[in-house]
Design a protein around this motif. Structure first.
Motif, PDB file in Angstrom:
ATOM      1  N   PRO A   1       0.827  -1.206   0.000  1.00  0.00           N
ATOM      2  CA  PRO A   1       0.000   0.000   0.000  1.00  0.00           C
ATOM      3  C   PRO A   1       0.866   1.262   0.000  1.00  0.00           C
ATOM      4  N   PHE A   2       0.332   2.307  -0.618  1.00  0.00           N
ATOM      5  CA  PHE A   2       1.067   3.563  -0.724  1.00  0.00           C
ATOM      6  C   PHE A   2       1.456   4.105   0.650  1.00  0.00           C
ATOM      7  N   ALA A   3       0.595   3.943   1.674  1.00  0.00           N
ATOM      8  CA  ALA A   3       0.901   4.462   3.018  1.00  0.00           C
ATOM      9  C   ALA A   3       2.194   3.839   3.546  1.00  0.00           C
ATOM     10  N   PHE A   4       2.422   2.557   3.265  1.00  0.00           N
ATOM     11  CA  PHE A   4       3.650   1.901   3.710  1.00  0.00           C
ATOM     12  C   PHE A   4       4.854   2.426   2.929  1.00  0.00           C
ATOM     13  N   GLN A   5       4.667   2.578   1.634  1.00  0.00           N
ATOM     14  CA  GLN A   5       5.753   3.120   0.808  1.00  0.00           C
ATOM     15  C   GLN A   5       6.123   4.531   1.282  1.00  0.00           C
ATOM     16  N   ASP A   6       5.083   5.346   1.515  1.00  0.00           N
ATOM     17  CA  ASP A   6       5.310   6.724   1.970  1.00  0.00           C
ATOM     18  C   ASP A   6       6.035   6.740   3.312  1.00  0.00           C
ATOM     19  N   PHE A   7       5.650   5.816   4.188  1.00  0.00           N
ATOM     20  CA  PHE A   7       6.319   5.730   5.492  1.00  0.00           C
ATOM     21  C   PHE A   7       7.810   5.461   5.311  1.00  0.00           C
ATOM     22  N   LEU A   8       8.141   4.518   4.439  1.00  0.00           N
ATOM     23  CA  LEU A   8       9.551   4.197   4.194  1.00  0.00           C
ATOM     24  C   LEU A   8      10.305   5.381   3.577  1.00  0.00           C
ATOM     25  N   ILE A   9       9.684   6.035   2.618  1.00  0.00           N
ATOM     26  CA  ILE A   9      10.340   7.162   1.951  1.00  0.00           C
ATOM     27  C   ILE A   9      10.674   8.263   2.959  1.00  0.00           C
ATOM     28  N   ARG A  10       9.769   8.496   3.872  1.00  0.00           N
ATOM     29  CA  ARG A  10       9.940   9.624   4.812  1.00  0.00           C
ATOM     30  C   ARG A  10      10.642   9.248   6.116  1.00  0.00           C
ATOM     31  N   ALA A  11      11.010   8.003   6.307  1.00  0.00           N
ATOM     32  CA  ALA A  11      11.578   7.554   7.584  1.00  0.00           C
ATOM     33  C   ALA A  11      12.842   8.335   7.961  1.00  0.00           C
ATOM     34  N   GLY A  12      13.776   8.462   7.050  1.00  0.00           N
ATOM     35  CA  GLY A  12      15.021   9.179   7.354  1.00  0.00           C
ATOM     36  C   GLY A  12      14.766  10.656   7.632  1.00  0.00           C
ATOM     37  N   GLU A  13      13.943  11.264   6.769  1.00  0.00           N
ATOM     38  CA  GLU A  13      13.605  12.681   6.941  1.00  0.00           C
ATOM     39  C   GLU A  13      12.914  12.917   8.284  1.00  0.00           C
ATOM     40  N   ARG A  14      12.030  12.009   8.666  1.00  0.00           N
ATOM     41  CA  ARG A  14      11.318  12.167   9.935  1.00  0.00           C
ATOM     42  C   ARG A  14      12.236  11.964  11.135  1.00  0.00           C
ATOM     43  N   GLN A  15      13.172  11.035  11.007  1.00  0.00           N
ATOM     44  CA  GLN A  15      14.138  10.876  12.099  1.00  0.00           C
ATOM     45  C   GLN A  15      14.955  12.153  12.271  1.00  0.00           C
ATOM     46  N   GLN A  16      15.367  12.734  11.158  1.00  0.00           N
ATOM     47  CA  GLN A  16      16.133  13.980  11.225  1.00  0.00           C
ATOM     48  C   GLN A  16      15.299  15.095  11.846  1.00  0.00           C
ATOM     49  N   PHE A  17      14.034  15.177  11.450  1.00  0.00           N
ATOM     50  CA  PHE A  17      13.121  16.170  12.013  1.00  0.00           C
ATOM     51  C   PHE A  17      12.998  15.995  13.529  1.00  0.00           C
ATOM     52  N   LEU A  18      12.803  14.762  13.975  1.00  0.00           N
ATOM     53  CA  LEU A  18      12.652  14.506  15.404  1.00  0.00           C
ATOM     54  C   LEU A  18      13.933  14.822  16.181  1.00  0.00           C
ATOM     55  N   LEU A  19      15.073  14.486  15.609  1.00  0.00           N
ATOM     56  CA  LEU A  19      16.340  14.824  16.264  1.00  0.00           C
ATOM     57  C   LEU A  19      16.512  16.341  16.367  1.00  0.00           C
ATOM     58  N   ASP A  20      16.183  17.045  15.289  1.00  0.00           N
ATOM     59  CA  ASP A  20      16.283  18.512  15.319  1.00  0.00           C
ATOM     60  C   ASP A  20      15.327  19.095  16.354  1.00  0.00           C
ATOM     61  N   MET A  21      14.112  18.566  16.411  1.00  0.00           N
ATOM     62  CA  MET A  21      13.139  19.062  17.382  1.00  0.00           C
ATOM     63  C   MET A  21      13.613  18.771  18.805  1.00  0.00           C
ATOM     64  N   LEU A  22      14.162  17.592  19.026  1.00  0.00           N
ATOM     65  CA  LEU A  22      14.692  17.239  20.341  1.00  0.00           C
ATOM     66  C   LEU A  22      15.809  18.209  20.744  1.00  0.00           C
ATOM     67  N   ASP A  23      16.669  18.542  19.803  1.00  0.00           N
ATOM     68  CA  ASP A  23      17.747  19.499  20.083  1.00  0.00           C
ATOM     69  C   ASP A  23      17.178  20.866  20.446  1.00  0.00           C
ATOM     70  N   ARG A  24      16.167  21.314  19.697  1.00  0.00           N
ATOM     71  CA  ARG A  24      15.554  22.624  19.999  1.00  0.00           C
ATOM     72  C   ARG A  24      14.888  22.613  21.375  1.00  0.00           C
ATOM     73  N   CYS A  25      14.208  21.524  21.679  1.00  0.00           N
ATOM     74  CA  CYS A  25      13.564  21.422  22.992  1.00  0.00           C
ATOM     75  C   CYS A  25      14.606  21.408  24.115  1.00  0.00           C
ATOM     76  N   SER A  26      15.698  20.710  23.899  1.00  0.00           N
ATOM     77  CA  SER A  26      16.767  20.667  24.908  1.00  0.00           C
ATOM     78  C   SER A  26      17.351  22.052  25.138  1.00  0.00           C
ATOM     79  N   ARG A  27      17.596  22.786  24.053  1.00  0.00           N
ATOM     80  CA  ARG A  27      18.127  24.151  24.190  1.00  0.00           C
ATOM     81  C   ARG A  27      17.133  25.053  24.914  1.00  0.00           C
ATOM     82  N   ALA A  28      15.854  24.943  24.558  1.00  0.00           N
ATOM     83  CA  ALA A  28      14.832  25.766  25.207  1.00  0.00           C
ATOM     84  C   ALA A  28      14.743  25.431  26.699  1.00  0.00           C
ATOM     85  N   TYR A  29      14.831  24.161  27.023  1.00  0.00           N
ATOM     86  CA  TYR A  29      14.774  23.739  28.426  1.00  0.00           C
ATOM     87  C   TYR A  29      15.970  24.294  29.198  1.00  0.00           C
ATOM     88  N   ARG A  30      17.172  24.175  28.618  1.00  0.00           N
ATOM     89  CA  ARG A  30      18.365  24.719  29.282  1.00  0.00           C
ATOM     90  C   ARG A  30      18.245  26.226  29.469  1.00  0.00           C
TER      91      ARG A  30
END
Length: 169
Positions: A56-85
């Motif tokens: 199904p396309f939803a599974f294909q889309d999930f795979l295509i975006r997996a790396g980009e989403r991991q990068q997004f989450l890491l960037d967001m985690l970094d921003r949250c950590s900086r804001a918390y500090r």
């Protein structure tokens, strides 16, 4: 706060993503589909997995975006950590009135003289006697009340201000 194990795991995720990259795609080759990653080393496409043609396309889309989403989450985690500090750094440091009072009672000769002259302390040579007098004057059970009870802290600040004014006379 993250544990050491969590920090190591997060660092491993960062290293893995840096090694494989976040630019993923699906390419069709007639009847077959392949998950393709742009190799961060040479920039060339690298097929890394075959995908069922009826996936199904939803599974294909999930795979295509997996790396980009991991990068997004890491960037967001970094921003949250900086804001918390930043928030932590802006928090006012807790007042240490109990320690301040104990130091004055133990080491400040002028403070002892103030207690003798203005508050009728007869003997200012014994720390326990001085501390007992302070408990009575400030209406506290313990010096720790100065750090935990806002009303007691207010009485201490007023008492200290009276002492500072007395010193200037």
């Amino acid at each position: 706060m993250a544990t050491e194990a969590e920090k190591r795991k997060l660092e491993q995720i960062r290293q893995d993503l840096a090694m494989v990259g976040a630019d993923w795609a699906i390419e069709a080759d007639g009847a077959s589909l392949a998950l393709v990653v742009r190799d961060p080393v040479d920039g060339g496409p690298r097929a890394i997995a075959a995908i069922a043609a009826d996936a199904p396309f939803a599974f294909q889309d999930f795979l295509i975006r997996a790396g980009e989403r991991q990068q997004f989450l890491l960037d967001m985690l970094d921003r949250c950590s900086r804001a918390y500090r930043n928030l932590i750094e802006r928090q006012p440091k807790p007042k240490r009135y109990a320690a301040e009072c104990a130091m004055k009672c133990r080491n400040d000769q002028a403070f002892r003289q103030f207690l003798i002259e203005r508050h009728g302390l007869r003997d200012a040579t014994d720390f326990e006697r001085i501390k007992t007098k302070i408990h009575f004057i400030l209406r506290i059970e313990s010096l720790n009340d100065l750090d935990t009870d806002e009303a007691a802290a207010g009485r201490w600040r007023e008492f200290r201000a009276a002492f500072e004014q007395w010193k200037r006379l």
